[in-house]
Design an enzyme around this catalytic site. Structure first.
Site, PDB file in Angstrom:
ATOM      1  N   TYR A 103       0.831  -1.204   0.000  1.00 29.40           N
ATOM      2  CA  TYR A 103       0.000   0.000   0.000  1.00 29.40           C
ATOM      3  C   TYR A 103       0.867   1.255   0.000  1.00 29.40           C
ATOM      4  O   TYR A 103       1.863   1.333   0.724  1.00 29.40           O
ATOM      5  CB  TYR A 103      -0.928  -0.032   1.223  1.00 29.40           C
ATOM      6  CG  TYR A 103      -1.688   1.253   1.452  1.00 29.40           C
ATOM      7  CD1 TYR A 103      -2.449   1.824   0.442  1.00 29.40           C
ATOM      8  CD2 TYR A 103      -1.645   1.896   2.682  1.00 29.40           C
ATOM      9  CE1 TYR A 103      -3.139   3.006   0.644  1.00 29.40           C
ATOM     10  CE2 TYR A 103      -2.336   3.070   2.896  1.00 29.40           C
ATOM     11  CZ  TYR A 103      -3.076   3.622   1.867  1.00 29.40           C
ATOM     12  OH  TYR A 103      -3.746   4.797   2.074  1.00 29.40           O
ATOM     13  N   ASP A 175      -0.106  -7.399   7.009  1.00 24.91           N
ATOM     14  CA  ASP A 175      -1.290  -6.566   6.820  1.00 24.91           C
ATOM     15  C   ASP A 175      -2.386  -7.473   6.282  1.00 24.91           C
ATOM     16  O   ASP A 175      -2.319  -7.954   5.154  1.00 24.91           O
ATOM     17  CB  ASP A 175      -0.982  -5.442   5.831  1.00 24.91           C
ATOM     18  CG  ASP A 175      -2.129  -4.447   5.697  1.00 24.91           C
ATOM     19  OD1 ASP A 175      -3.291  -4.859   5.883  1.00 24.91           O
ATOM     20  OD2 ASP A 175      -1.870  -3.271   5.383  1.00 24.91           O
TER      21      ASP A 175
END
Length: 387
Positions: A103, A175
């Protein structure tokens, strides 16, 4: 999950369920900043100040810890606040390995914030275990991965990667935003820390910003609680209430999301306008067998590219029901352009090297009627044809 066997029950009854004082089946919103004491050294309860601890947030933190199978859970004001807290575990001179497909906000906080304080990073294709192992040097103290990764949905073998990190004396941080504990539990695969942008599937309704950190043992829990209290980027009582409410429907929502995504991925794969499709639930996808082994299914995120004779701007303009917007994981379908939106903070040369092209589209598949979704998407694709 001592009182029940399955996660479908845990999302409803897990953590601190209800309210002991009144019998309310929902944890109340303790909308207070502080708690009265009866005298010096005489607290009336276990609560003193809501940055340090709040009953509503505590119920949420107990719930997410239970769902991920961790020793402790911590709720933050955003997913990036959660990442920030985890990175505070390390010091100047340390290095963190990150997935090459990560990300943009995670890259940005490392590159623009922590790097200036001496915490460095290495970008590695974590799906290549040999390359991963060779990237470990004495200064590497952690491995931070996304699987499936954002936005190309590359799958890393979490158990194998965690074993490599463990053998090098480093922590493994995963994540798990795209999967949620309903579909994948990284701590059971050997990870030390799990992070979430709770804004996404755990919130599920595009109405709250929050983040989670879940840790495997008491030592890490003690460290994270200190950081959470010291830095203070905590989730507020009302946001905590909203998340408890939303997590109750996580199982049924994820089933609906995935059902739509699986059908849509197959349809996109067969559409002649689609040049490339990325979805780990497809048998042809990179990492399909690993994904099948470590997660319940491929999730509900799809990325794809159209052929050169399609105008990407016309495609976005042609959508009527699916919204062009940042974020993902809400009940409504959302589409975004990673290179100019979620991953714009990553330098163009790095984006192009790892495959985040200017024609890449990321789709968060919602729970609308499937036929409506396919019709809107395919109509916009057809309307984008220029040759």
């Amino acid at each position: 999950m001592a009182r029940y066997k399955y996660i479908e029950s845990a999302v409803i009854h897990g953590g601190i369920y209800g309210d002991f004082h009144t019998g309310a089946v929902n944890t109340p919103i303790y909308q207070t900043s502080t708690f009265e004491q009866d005298g010096l050294g005489k607290p009336r309860s276990n609560w003193e100040y809501s940055r340090t601890g709040n009953p509503t947030r505590a119920a949420l933190e107990a719930l997410i810890a239970e769902l991920e199978g961790g020793a402790g859970g911590f709720a933050f004001s955003s997913g990036m606040a959660a990442i920030d807290a985890v990175l505070h575990l390390f010091k100047s001179g340390d290095s963190v390995i990150i997935s090459d497909n990560v990300y943009g906000g995670t890259f940005r906080i490392l590159d623009k914030i922590f790097k200036q304080y001496g915490l460095s990073y290495k970008i590695v294709d974590t799906t290549d275990l040999a390359a991963l192992e060779s990237a470990f040097t004495s200064d590497v103290k952690a491995l931070l991965i996304e699987s499936p990764a954002n936005p190309l949905l590359k799958v890393t073998d979490i158990a194998a990667a965690a074993e490599i990190a463990r053998s090098k004396g480093a922590l493994t941080i995963v994540d798990n935003t795209f999967m949620t504990p309903y579909l994948q539990r990284p701590l059971e695969l050997g990870a030390d820390i799990v992070v979430h942008s709770a804004t996404k599937y755990l919130g599920g309704h595009s109405d709250v910003i929050a983040g989670f950190v879940i840790v495997k043992d008491d030592e890490l829990a003690e460290k994270l609680h200190f950081i959470q209290n010291a830095v203070g980027a905590v989730a507020g009582p009302f946001d905590s209430f909203l998340l408890i409410r939303s997590i109750k429907t996580l199982a049924v929502r994820m089933e609906a999301h995935v059902s739509n995504a699986e059908k849509l991925a197959e349809a996109l794969k067969s559409n002649p306008a689609v040049k490339n499709i990325y979805y780990p639930g497809l048998k042809s996808a990179q990492g399909y067998e690993i994904q099948k082994r470590q997660a319940k299914n491929g999730g509900a995120m799809i990325s794809f590219e159209l052929h050169n004779n399609y105008d990407i701007n016309k495609f976005f303009e042609g959508l009527e029901m699916i919204a062009l917007a940042e974020s993902l994981g809400g009940v409504e379908s959302l589409v975004c352009h990673p290179s100019s939106m979620t991953h714009a903070s990553i330098p163009k040369e790095i984006r192009e090297k790892i495959g985040i092209t200017d024609t890449l589209v990321r789709l968060s598949v919602g729970i609308e009627n499937y036929d409506d979704l396919q019709n809107d998407l395919f109509s916009a694709i057809e309307g984008a044809r220029v040759l």
